[in-house]
Design a protein around this motif. Structure first.
Motif, short mmCIF file in Angstrom:
data_model
loop_
_atom_site.label_atom_id
_atom_site.label_comp_id
_atom_site.label_asym_id
_atom_site.label_seq_id
_atom_site.Cartn_x
_atom_site.Cartn_y
_atom_site.Cartn_z
N GLY A 118 -51.13 51.18 -1.13
CA GLY A 118 -52.21 52.03 -1.63
C GLY A 118 -52.34 52.04 -3.14
N SER A 119 -51.45 51.35 -3.84
CA SER A 119 -51.39 51.44 -5.31
C SER A 119 -51.08 52.86 -5.78
N THR A 120 -50.32 53.60 -4.97
CA THR A 120 -49.87 54.93 -5.42
C THR A 120 -48.99 54.78 -6.66
N THR A 174 -64.67 62.57 -3.71
CA THR A 174 -63.59 62.51 -4.71
C THR A 174 -63.59 63.78 -5.57
N PHE A 218 -58.37 62.80 1.20
CA PHE A 218 -57.98 61.44 0.79
C PHE A 218 -58.33 60.44 1.89
N TYR A 260 -64.26 56.10 -8.03
CA TYR A 260 -63.77 57.47 -8.27
C TYR A 260 -64.92 58.45 -8.56
N PHE A 287 -61.94 66.40 -3.53
CA PHE A 287 -60.49 66.11 -3.52
C PHE A 287 -59.84 66.64 -4.80
N TYR A 339 -64.92 53.08 -2.41
CA TYR A 339 -63.47 53.06 -2.63
C TYR A 339 -62.89 51.76 -2.04
N ASN A 383 -50.49 55.86 -9.90
CA ASN A 383 -50.64 57.27 -10.28
C ASN A 383 -49.51 57.75 -11.20
N ILE A 406 -58.54 61.00 -14.51
CA ILE A 406 -59.24 61.93 -13.63
C ILE A 406 -58.89 63.36 -14.06
N ILE A 455 -61.81 59.60 1.60
CA ILE A 455 -62.03 58.69 0.46
C ILE A 455 -61.80 57.24 0.90
N TYR A 497 -52.12 67.12 -2.50
CA TYR A 497 -51.91 66.85 -1.08
C TYR A 497 -51.39 68.03 -0.27
N GLU A 542 -54.88 63.33 -12.76
CA GLU A 542 -54.39 62.05 -12.24
C GLU A 542 -54.73 60.89 -13.18
N SER A 598 -54.89 56.66 -12.69
CA SER A 598 -54.77 55.62 -11.69
C SER A 598 -54.77 54.29 -12.45
C1 AVI Z 1 -53.31 57.64 -3.90
N1 AVI Z 1 -53.90 56.97 -5.03
C2 AVI Z 1 -53.48 55.58 -5.12
C3 AVI Z 1 -55.35 57.14 -5.14
C4 AVI Z 1 -55.89 56.32 -6.34
O1 AVI Z 1 -56.84 55.56 -6.14
O2 AVI Z 1 -55.34 56.42 -7.44
C5 AVI Z 1 -55.72 58.60 -5.28
C6 AVI Z 1 -57.17 58.83 -5.54
N2 AVI Z 1 -57.65 59.65 -6.45
C7 AVI Z 1 -58.96 59.66 -6.39
N3 AVI Z 1 -59.34 58.81 -5.45
C8 AVI Z 1 -58.24 58.29 -4.88
#
Ligand code: AVI
Ligand code: SAH
Length: 310
Positions: free
Chosen positions: A151-153, A203, A36, A196, A206, A45, A156, A242, A39, A28, A270, A272
């Motif tokens: 956002g379900s962060t 993506t 993002f 994704y 990103f 998404y 992560n 990811i 996305i 970020y 990442e 998720s």
């Molecule tokens: C911020 N977060 C919840 C997103 C997710 O879906 O895990 C980040 C993301 N990574 C790739 N696409 C979106």
């Protein structure tokens, strides 16, 4: 914010592990935040639109549960898109505190929110919410704190780190406080993987932009064109994995440091995690929360959960 040296040490340490990894918080920078945002508008998404719909459909009940003169503290606020539903409907909100690591994006968003809600005190905090940070003093004393984490962060974070973060939020909520959290749910893996691996490749951009961010901010010399985006669902662990996969043998340097990356080697950028309702309830309870209400869409793709302190 932390000294860049501590962050550089953290990044180097992740790259020196046998299984290389970089924290997703380094996605970020300004471009990462914009990507993002892009996305969240992609047809594949599903989380953003689904969460938005759930908020919309249940906002009156939610506003009654929260009650008047609350302080809304949002972790990882991004563009505060879904937050606007809350800002419009919560009764007599005392203050809005968006917390985000992406400074320019946060400042721009806070300015927009102020102009859209002129009577509302908006106190943005630039911080890494995984480390201790101070909350600002509002002009009006709030009746209670609502910690909002959309956002379900939360997905992560590994289960251990998520558990720790929930404990911090429990403290932050304070006596009589509550947490409102968006949690993505386990479902047909094809739906998840598609989210994704979008057809426009946003993506992938990103994911790769993290390397450009690290080059500019921390002095690495990653070649963005020598890595490929990879996103696969691990059904056993219930999470997207990811990664950036190296397209050739290469050496990445930073000052005196050098890191060998083999052809086909992956850098984890990442996870998720996708939860079951029971799985998330267990974690919330272990952090001292009681699940007061869960809202979902008809297809049970996503959940918005309102948790009070036990
Ligand atoms: C911020 N977060 C919840 C997103 C997710 O879906 O895990 C980040 C993301 N990574 C790739 N696409 C979106
Ligand atoms: N809440 C928004 C944005 C989610 S994207 C939504 O639901 O659409 C994740 C957001 O969390 C980004 O804005 C990112 O800058 C922020 N973020 C990620 N890790 C962070 C950290 N460790 N500390 C503070 N903000 C973080």
């Amino acid at each position: 914010m932390n000294a860049p040296n501590a962050e550089l040490a953290e990044i180097l340490s992740g790259l020196k592990q046998p299984a290389k990894m970089i924290s997703p918080k380094y996605f970020y920078d300004e471009r990462g935040s914009q990507l993002f945002d892009a996305i969240t508008h992609l047809p594949e998404y599903y989380p953003t639109e689904t969460e938005f719909g759930i908020m919309h459909d249940n906002i009156d009940e939610l506003a009654d549960l929260v009650g008047p003169q609350a302080s809304l503290i949002e972790y990882g606020s991004g563009s505060s898109r879904k937050t606007r539903v809350l800002l419009e409907h919560l009764h007599d909100l005392a203050v809005y505190v968006p917390v985000d690591i992406s400074e320019d994006h946060l400042v721009t968003t806070a300015r927009k929110v102020r102009s859209e809600f002129p009577g509302l005190e908006v106190l943005p905090v630039v911080a890494d919410f995984t480390r201790p940070f101070a909350l600002p003093e509002p002009a009006i004393m709030p009746r209670r704190n609502i910690v909002y984490f959309p956002g379900s962060t939360i997905g992560n974070f590994t289960h251990d780190d998520a558990q720790e973060l929930l404990r911090v939020m429990h403290l932050e909520a304070g006596e009589d406080g509550a947490m409102l959290i968006g949690v993505d749910l386990q479902k047909n893996p094809e739906i998840i993987e598609r989210a994704y691996n979008d057809s426009k490749g946003i993506t992938a951009q990103f994911n790769l932009n993290m390397l450009t961010h690290l080059n500019r901010e921390f002095g690495f010399d990653f070649d963005e064109s020598a890595f490929s985006h990879s996103a696969k669902y691990d059904e056993r662990e219930g999470r997207m994995v990811i990664e950036l996969v190296s397209d050739r043998d290469q050496v990445v340097t930073n000052g005196d440091e050098s890191i060998d990356v083999a052809n086909g080697e992956a850098i984890l950028t990442e996870y998720s995690h996708k939860y079951t309702l029971e799985g998330f309830a267990g974690m919330a309870e272990a952090a001292g929360f009681e699940l007061a209400k869960v809202w979902m869409d008809e297809e049970r793709l996503f959940s918005v959960q309102y948790c009070t302190r036990v």
